[in-house]
Every structure is written in structure tokens, then in C-alpha cells.
Design a protein around this motif. Structure first.
Motif, mmCIF file in Angstrom:
data_model
loop_
_atom_site.group_PDB
_atom_site.id
_atom_site.type_symbol
_atom_site.label_atom_id
_atom_site.label_comp_id
_atom_site.label_asym_id
_atom_site.label_seq_id
_atom_site.Cartn_x
_atom_site.Cartn_y
_atom_site.Cartn_z
ATOM 1 N N GLN A 332 0.828 -1.209 0.000
ATOM 2 C CA GLN A 332 0.000 0.000 0.000
ATOM 3 C C GLN A 332 0.861 1.256 0.000
ATOM 4 N N THR A 333 2.103 1.113 -0.411
ATOM 5 C CA THR A 333 3.017 2.253 -0.430
ATOM 6 C C THR A 333 3.675 2.355 -1.800
ATOM 7 N N LEU A 334 4.058 3.562 -2.165
ATOM 8 C CA LEU A 334 4.774 3.817 -3.410
ATOM 9 C C LEU A 334 5.959 4.730 -3.123
ATOM 10 N N ARG A 335 7.134 4.354 -3.642
ATOM 11 C CA ARG A 335 8.256 5.287 -3.614
ATOM 12 C C ARG A 335 8.236 6.037 -4.940
ATOM 13 N N THR A 336 7.985 7.315 -4.859
ATOM 14 C CA THR A 336 7.766 8.113 -6.055
ATOM 15 C C THR A 336 9.076 8.416 -6.778
ATOM 16 N N ALA A 337 8.945 9.000 -7.974
ATOM 17 C CA ALA A 337 10.114 9.248 -8.813
ATOM 18 C C ALA A 337 11.134 10.157 -8.134
ATOM 19 N N ASP A 338 10.682 11.022 -7.214
ATOM 20 C CA ASP A 338 11.622 11.922 -6.525
ATOM 21 C C ASP A 338 12.208 11.302 -5.258
ATOM 22 N N GLY A 339 11.893 10.014 -5.007
ATOM 23 C CA GLY A 339 12.475 9.308 -3.873
ATOM 24 C C GLY A 339 11.686 9.389 -2.585
ATOM 25 N N SER A 340 10.548 10.090 -2.576
ATOM 26 C CA SER A 340 9.732 10.169 -1.363
ATOM 27 C C SER A 340 8.719 9.024 -1.348
ATOM 28 N N TRP A 341 8.066 8.832 -0.198
ATOM 29 C CA TRP A 341 7.079 7.769 -0.045
ATOM 30 C C TRP A 341 5.669 8.345 -0.058
ATOM 31 N N ALA A 342 4.760 7.608 -0.713
ATOM 32 C CA ALA A 342 3.339 7.935 -0.691
ATOM 33 C C ALA A 342 2.564 6.719 -0.192
ATOM 34 N N LEU A 343 1.477 6.976 0.521
ATOM 35 C CA LEU A 343 0.579 5.915 0.983
ATOM 36 C C LEU A 343 -0.674 5.934 0.113
ATOM 37 N N ILE A 344 -1.180 4.750 -0.237
ATOM 38 C CA ILE A 344 -2.341 4.639 -1.111
ATOM 39 C C ILE A 344 -3.346 3.661 -0.518
ATOM 40 N N ASP A 345 -4.517 3.577 -1.155
ATOM 41 C CA ASP A 345 -5.550 2.588 -0.824
ATOM 42 C C ASP A 345 -6.001 2.695 0.631
ATOM 43 N N PHE A 346 -6.712 3.775 0.929
ATOM 44 C CA PHE A 346 -7.192 4.014 2.285
ATOM 45 C C PHE A 346 -8.552 3.375 2.547
ATOM 46 N N GLU A 347 -8.915 2.403 1.750
ATOM 47 C CA GLU A 347 -10.212 1.750 1.892
ATOM 48 C C GLU A 347 -10.326 0.956 3.193
ATOM 49 N N GLY A 348 -9.187 0.537 3.758
ATOM 50 C CA GLY A 348 -9.224 -0.360 4.906
ATOM 51 C C GLY A 348 -9.466 -1.790 4.447
ATOM 52 N N GLU A 349 -9.679 -2.696 5.368
ATOM 53 C CA GLU A 349 -9.948 -4.089 5.007
ATOM 54 C C GLU A 349 -11.358 -4.182 4.443
ATOM 55 N N PRO A 350 -11.515 -4.469 3.141
ATOM 56 C CA PRO A 350 -12.844 -4.437 2.530
ATOM 57 C C PRO A 350 -13.841 -5.396 3.152
ATOM 58 N N ALA A 351 -13.354 -6.465 3.801
ATOM 59 C CA ALA A 351 -14.281 -7.423 4.403
ATOM 60 C C ALA A 351 -14.978 -6.858 5.643
ATOM 61 N N ARG A 352 -14.417 -5.809 6.234
ATOM 62 C CA ARG A 352 -15.032 -5.215 7.425
ATOM 63 C C ARG A 352 -16.164 -4.284 7.011
ATOM 64 N N PRO A 353 -17.216 -4.174 7.805
ATOM 65 C CA PRO A 353 -18.288 -3.220 7.491
ATOM 66 C C PRO A 353 -17.741 -1.804 7.365
ATOM 67 N N LEU A 354 -18.360 -1.019 6.492
ATOM 68 C CA LEU A 354 -17.883 0.337 6.245
ATOM 69 C C LEU A 354 -17.880 1.171 7.519
ATOM 70 N N ALA A 355 -18.921 1.021 8.341
ATOM 71 C CA ALA A 355 -18.977 1.786 9.591
ATOM 72 C C ALA A 355 -17.793 1.455 10.489
ATOM 73 N N ASP A 356 -17.362 0.208 10.495
ATOM 74 C CA ASP A 356 -16.181 -0.209 11.258
ATOM 75 C C ASP A 356 -14.938 0.495 10.754
#
Length: 479
Positions: A332-356
Motif C-alpha cells: 500500500q506504499t509507493l516510492r515516487t520518482a523523486d524518492g519520497s514515499w506515498a501511501l495509497i488505498d485508504f479503503e481499509g480491510e474491505p471485508a469489514r463493514p464500512l462503519a467499522d
């Protein structure tokens, strides 16, 4: 009524309608899809929650948007409609041929498999507005240009994503429910707070249904061209015997920046002793359920339970809780072209209820997920390289502390409980889906079930540049 049942009340029988001649083909097609969660059981109820034509009637091809009630879960489908037979390039996307009804004599297929129809979604997002129950919206400060032909992102298991040229990526959520998806909510909050560690959404679309909160259906974000997937980068370093501690340290700092921004932008709370005891009880219940399902776990159940018992009785001042990523690991992480880190996919565990997934939780849950991911990477090789995993885990925690001023290892009871809970989850997942990977969480389970000895807290990171040879890994694991 259970929380899962109450979360599904909006799928009322008076709203749902039959699918007619589409139903048999969808019953056969759905269980074969990677994103469909009900593969292990026969489909019972299958009814339409909403339907909208995204192109004028009679268009060729046509594009039908469906929300389906499948045994109490709601799924989003985009169906292409063309006269039979399909062009050879679209043959793999075929769902079936309608013999009667409004689409009689036409082929029904996965619409995202047709570049022309996938491009239509981007056009809808470029021009906000409503179409039946669907509402398309975008950041008014962003002008979305026309993009090159889309291509699917391979390897996804719970959603479907399309990359448009080298500019944007559209995530289409497959299993949806009422409420804002965290993968839209949290990146927007981070963008508003000025945090550049997460790609900011530029457009999105939702369904607005009577008696329900809007359902987030898709999010368009900048595509970080030239980025390295964190998981693949770690495996490459292992293969070549190169150091990864500098990257782990920087990733710890990036994670801490995201946590700090989320805590400043969204409500936080403190879990009191009773709430912490309930948290520990939930972990204990998941352990018991997993032990019933995974026989290999049973000899360690008592030792693992000790981590949760210690958490239940250890809290006096309470545990800070905030919005978090919810499913953080190297993939769930990307090291970008400039060498920094980005976090992606903030959906959480899809099997858990959305309210959770939208509830505040201790930030250490994300940290435990990343620490387990380093262990997964190291154990994907033969021989296992424990020194590589230990060095990365230490560097990550120290990078995190560099930003927040507090090392996660300074609360060993809380960290151990969350690492144990994560390892139990992994054991259940691997037992169900990839038994040949069960040895990875089981190694952690054996370690975490042992009596914990007081540890000396290290204050200096390992020296970047140390190397250990690592053989080529097998296919990508869970974390």
C-alpha cells in the motif's frame, strides 16, 4: 440485531427488483470474479437495487450501470451491451448472450473490459452532474484533460482500477455500502490539511438512493508515474542483498506524517479502560474463532491470548484513537520518482463493514501491519533472513519516532496485542486462500505466543549499507 445485519437494512425488499433474463448469466459469472466475496457459497438472493443507462438508449455499445443485492451485500457492475458476436478483443469479457427482454440477441459483457466504455466513465467525471441515481463530482480547482486510452490495473482482488494514459487512475469499488468510503474521505481530508503523502482525489461518483446515505462508487486520483511499489522494491532489495533500512526509516516518517495530519484534520478520542477491555475481548474472540478453523493455531492459543489479556488490564489513562489507514503494508506504499514515499488505498480491510472502517482506532494498528509486512517479505525467501526483517522493523519505528517524538515500541503491550491480532488474521486468510503461505504467519504466531521478556529499547537505527544475500522470492503474499 448484529452490526452486520443492521448495516444491510437499507437493502429493502421493496426497493429491489428482478433482473429478468440477465439473472442466470450473472449467477454464473459473479462467483468467478476475483472481487466477489461469496465464492464459497451458492448465490441465493440476486436483485437489482438500481439501474442506469450511461449512454442514450439504442447506443452501440450500450453501458448499463447496476447495483445488485447479492444475499445482503451490494455490488457495483458496469455491463457493456453489443450485438452478437463480440469483437475478438472483447471475447474474454463476455458474460452471456441475452435471449429475451430489452437486450435480446445482444451480448452482455464486462464494461470495464471495453476501452471505449471505460473512457466514458472518465468523460462523465470530467463533466459533473447527475444521471438517474448516479452523481458525478470533481474538485472544482482541477481541470481534468482528456486522457489516452485506459488500461486495467492487474492483480487487484477487491476492486477494479483503470489507468488513463500516465495521468490518472480510477478505482471502481465493487462491494459498496451507504456512507463515504474512507478511500475518498481520508485522502480529501489529507489534501485539505496540506499533506502531500497521499494522492488527492480529483473526481468521484456516488449513488444517491432513497432512505440511504450516498454510496461511494469510484474515485479518480493522479497516477504516480514512475513510482516503485513498496512490496516489489523490498523484494528486489532482498534478491540483490541490498540494504532497505534507509527506505524503512523514511517510510516510518511518512506514516507518522499521515497519522499526524489525520489526527489534526479529523476527530480523535481516547479509549478508556472499558473500551480497551472490549477491544481486547474482540481480539480474543477472533483468536478463538480462528483456532476453531485453523488446527495449526490451537497449540499456541493460550500463549497468544496472553497478549490480549495483558492489554485488557494494562490501561489506566486510556489509548488514543484516531482515523488511520486501516490496512497498511508494503503493498500500500509507493516510492515516487523523486524518492519520497506515498501511501495509497485508504479503503481499509474491505471485508469489514464500512462503519467499522470509519471508526477511530489506535494508530499502532497501522504500525503493526507494516511490521508484519517486513516479516512477510523476509520470509518469502529461502533461507529466512531474520536480521533483514529486524533491521527494517527497527528503522521504521525509529523513523516514526523522528516525526512524532514517540517510538511505538515504548508501549510494548499495545504493539504486541496488535501484532498478534494481525498474525491471527493472516493465519485465517492463508488457511482459506493460500495454504502454502500458512507457514509465514505461523512463524510469527510461535514467536508471539512465547512469554515476553523485557526488551532493551534501541535508540539508533541500523547502519544503512549492511547487506545480506537473499534468494528469489515466490509469488506475492498477503502483506
Amino acid at each position: 440485531m448484529s452490526e452486520a445485519a443492521s448495516a444491510r437494512d437499507w437493502l429493502t425488499a421493496d426497493r429491489a427488483a428482478g433482473l429478468g433474463p440477465l439473472e442466470p448469466m450473472l449467477r454464473a459469472w459473479l462467483p468467478a470474479q476475483r472481487w466477489f466475496a461469496g465464492k464459497s457459497r451458492e448465490i441465493g438472493r440476486l436483485r437489482t437495487v438500481s439501474a442506469a443507462e450511461l449512454l442514450p438508449p439504442g447506443s452501440t455499445p450500450g453501458l448499463l450501470h447496476l447495483l445488485l443485492d447479492v444475499d445482503g451485500d451490494c455490488y457495483q457492475l458496469l455491463l457493456g451491451i453489443r450485438p452478437s458476436p463480440l469483437p475478438p478483443a472483447l471475447a474474454p469479457a463476455l458474460i452471456g448472450r441475452a435471449e429475451q427482454g430489452p437486450y435480446a440477441g445482444q451480448s452482455v459483457y464486462e464494461g470495464l473490459g471495453d476501452p471505449r466504455l471505460a473512457s466514458l466513465l472518465l468523460e462523465r467525471l470530467r463533466s459533473p452532474g447527475t444521471l438517474g441515481p448516479l452523481r458525478f463530482d470533481r474538485d472544482p480547482a482541477v481541470v481534468i484533460p482528456r486522457a489516452a486510452a485506459p488500461r486495467p490495473l492487474s492483480g487487484e482482488q477487491t476492486n477494479s482500477s483503470m489507468i488513463y494514459g500516465d495521468s490518472y487512475i480510477l478505482k471502481v469499488f465493487r462491494r459498496v455500502g451507504p456512507g463515504v468510503n474512507p478511500d475518498l474521505e481520508l485522502p480529501r481530508a489529507l489534501a485539505a490539511a496540506g499533506c502531500a503523502r497521499v494522492p488527492a482525489p480529483v473526481a468521484w461518483y456516488e449513488a444517491e438512493l432513497p432512505g440511504s446515505e450516498p454510496l461511494t462508487l469510484g474515485v479518480l486520483q493522479p497516477y504516480l508515474r514512475g513510482s516503485d511499489d513498496g512490496w516489489q522494491l523490498a523484494l528486489h532489495r532482498l534478491r540483490t542483498g541490498a540494504d532497505f533500512t534507509a527506505e524503512a526509516h523514511a517510510l516510518g516518517r511518512a506514516t507518522a506524517e499521515v497519522h499526524s495530519a489525520l489526527a489534526a484534520a479529523l476527530p480523535t478520542l481516547a479509549l478508556g479502560p472499558e473500551q480497551t477491555a472490549r477491544l481486547a475481548a474482540g481480539m480474543t474472540a477472533r483468536l478463538a474463532a480462528t483456532a476453531r478453523e485453523v488446527p495449526a493455531l490451537r497449540p499456541y492459543e493460550a500463549g497468544l491470548r496472553g497478549a490480549f489479556d495483558a492489554l485488557a488490564v494494562s490501561r489506566g489513562a486510556g489509548v488514543p484513537a484516531q482515523r488511520i489507514h486501516g490496512d497498511l503494508h508494503l503493498g500500500q506504499t509507493l516510492r515516487t520518482a523523486d524518492g519520497s514515499w506515498a501511501l495509497i488505498d485508504f479503503e481499509g480491510e474491505p471485508a469489514r463493514p464500512l462503519a467499522d472502517r470509519r471508526r477511530p482506532e489506535p494508530a499502532v494498528r497501522d504500525i503493526a501491519g507494516m511490521l508484519r509486512s517486513f516479516d512477510y517479505a523476509a520470509r518469502s525467501h529461502r533461507p529466512f533472513a531474520p536480521a533483514w526483517a529486524d533491521a527494517c522493523r527497527a528503522a521504521f519505528c525509529e523513523g516514526y519516532a523522528r516525526t512524532t517524538g514517540r517510538d511505538p515500541r515504548e508501549d510494548p503491550v499495545l504493539l504486541r496485542a496488535y501484532e498478534t491480532d494481525k498474525a491471527v488474521y493472516e493465519a485465517r486468510y492463508e488457511s482459506r486462500h493460500r495454504p502454502d503461505w500458512l507457514h509465514v504467519p505461523m512463524a510469527a504466531i510461535r514467536r508471539l505466543s512465547e512469554p515476553q521478556r523485557p526488551s532493551v529499547h534501541r535508540t539508533q537505527s541500523p547502519v544503512p549499507g549492511s547487506t545480506t544475500p537473499h534468494p528469489k522470492p515466490p509469488r506475492r503474499p498477503l502483506a
